[in-house]
Design an enzyme around this catalytic site. Structure first.
Site, PDB file in Angstrom:
ATOM      1  N   SER A  48       0.868  -1.170   0.000  1.00 36.23           N
ATOM      2  CA  SER A  48       0.000   0.000   0.000  1.00 36.23           C
ATOM      3  C   SER A  48       0.905   1.221   0.000  1.00 36.23           C
ATOM      4  O   SER A  48       2.096   1.122   0.316  1.00 36.23           O
ATOM      5  CB  SER A  48      -0.869  -0.008   1.262  1.00 36.23           C
ATOM      6  OG  SER A  48      -1.504   1.233   1.477  1.00 36.23           O
ATOM      7  N   TYR A  72      -2.545  -1.880  10.309  1.00 34.63           N
ATOM      8  CA  TYR A  72      -2.476  -1.944   8.848  1.00 34.63           C
ATOM      9  C   TYR A  72      -1.159  -1.352   8.349  1.00 34.63           C
ATOM     10  O   TYR A  72      -0.450  -1.955   7.530  1.00 34.63           O
ATOM     11  CB  TYR A  72      -3.666  -1.193   8.257  1.00 34.63           C
ATOM     12  CG  TYR A  72      -3.775  -1.208   6.753  1.00 34.63           C
ATOM     13  CD1 TYR A  72      -4.408  -2.258   6.099  1.00 34.63           C
ATOM     14  CD2 TYR A  72      -3.276  -0.160   5.982  1.00 34.63           C
ATOM     15  CE1 TYR A  72      -4.535  -2.270   4.710  1.00 34.63           C
ATOM     16  CE2 TYR A  72      -3.396  -0.162   4.600  1.00 34.63           C
ATOM     17  CZ  TYR A  72      -4.024  -1.214   3.968  1.00 34.63           C
ATOM     18  OH  TYR A  72      -4.140  -1.210   2.597  1.00 34.63           O
ATOM     19  N   LYS A 101       1.831  -3.407   6.526  1.00 33.64           N
ATOM     20  CA  LYS A 101       2.240  -3.055   5.163  1.00 33.64           C
ATOM     21  C   LYS A 101       3.716  -2.661   5.114  1.00 33.64           C
ATOM     22  O   LYS A 101       4.405  -2.947   4.124  1.00 33.64           O
ATOM     23  CB  LYS A 101       1.360  -1.925   4.623  1.00 33.64           C
ATOM     24  CG  LYS A 101      -0.098  -2.320   4.392  1.00 33.64           C
ATOM     25  CD  LYS A 101      -0.254  -3.475   3.426  1.00 33.64           C
ATOM     26  CE  LYS A 101      -1.709  -3.687   3.017  1.00 33.64           C
ATOM     27  NZ  LYS A 101      -1.888  -4.876   2.159  1.00 33.64           N
TER      28      LYS A 101
END
Length: 259
Positions: free
Chosen positions: A141, A154, A158
């Site tokens: 991401s 998150y 990532k």
């Protein structure tokens, strides 16, 4: 046909980015395993690909479950004999300030994104090493490069994919295996659509303000990245002929983040 004769596993491929990658790979000649927690949706995606004349099958898989990952990979190996390309794409999102995250929520997000990538890599590498060829693609991401509020697990996961890819790139080099990370901006999938009202509530903004002043504020054109954008990047890495780009990442974010 850039992937003619290759076999691929794409996780989280019943919908969204994963499904489009699977469709694109199949259109370039790959046999594609649609791995997803939702077995019925995975089968529907596989049926649609087969109707186009390509080869696809569904595989039920919880990427955070060690036994389920190995069982799913074994099914593909039993059917097709080898795995050439892995796209570790399955993911979820939960948004809270750090102090409001439960440990269970933290572990769930990290488990799917990062533990899942590790488990899939470990399960697929023996086939790749045996055949002297492999392309491993992690769905990172923009948050592999930067951070946003409310997304601690998150963002951490990532970022972790970047390190995993670099280790796999070094370890796999002599055995024909490359590893790369695709780093999308905001793609209007169910995962992102779910975040809009959640962030609006947490930040006391309207949903339109979340889209315009948070998600797309720093893009050059005010546009969401598309599933087609990301599928083309994944195909680029999957079909790249040598190790020149191994260990590298590519951002597709309409200019949101540049490097």
């Amino acid at each position: 046909m850039r992937l003619q004769g290759r076999t691929a596993i794409v996780t989280g491929a019943a919908s969204g980015i994963g499904r489009r990658i699977a469709e694109r790979f199949a259109s370039e000649g790959a046999k594609v395993a649609i791995a997803d927690l939702n077995r019925d949706a995975a089968e529907a995606a596989a049926v649609a690909i087969r109707k186009s004349g390509a080869t696809a099958r569904a595989v039920a898989m919880d990427v955070a479950d060690e036994a389920a990952v190995q069982a799913g990979v074994n099914v593909v190996l039993a059917d097709w004999g080898r795995i050439d390309v892995l796209v570790s794409n399955a993911g979820i999102q939960i948004v809270h300030p750090v102090e409001e995250f439960s440990f269970a929520e933290w572990r769930r997000v990290v488990g799917i994104h990062l533990d899942g990538a590790f488990l899939l890599t470990r399960a697929c590498l023996p086939s790749m090493y045996a055949n002297g060829y492999g392309r491993i693609i992690y769905m990172g991401s923009v948050h592999s490069k930067t951070a946003s509020v409310l997304k601690a697990p998150y963002v951490a996961a990532k970022h972790g994919l970047m390190g995993l890819a670099r280790v796999v790139a070094k370890e796999g080099a002599k055995k024909g295996v490359t590893a790369n990370v695709v780093c999308p901006g905001f793609v209007l999938t169910p995962l992102v659509e779910k975040q809009i009202p959640e962030q609006a509530k947490e930040l006391h903004l309207s949903e339109d303000q979340v889209v315009k002043t948070i998600m797309l504020k720093d893009t050059v054109d005010g546009e969401f990245t598309t599933v087609d954008d990301i599928a083309e990047v994944a195909l680029f890495f999957a079909g790249y002929p040598n190790a020149a780009l191994t260990g590298q990442s590519l951002i597709a974010s309409h200019g949101w983040h540049m490097e």
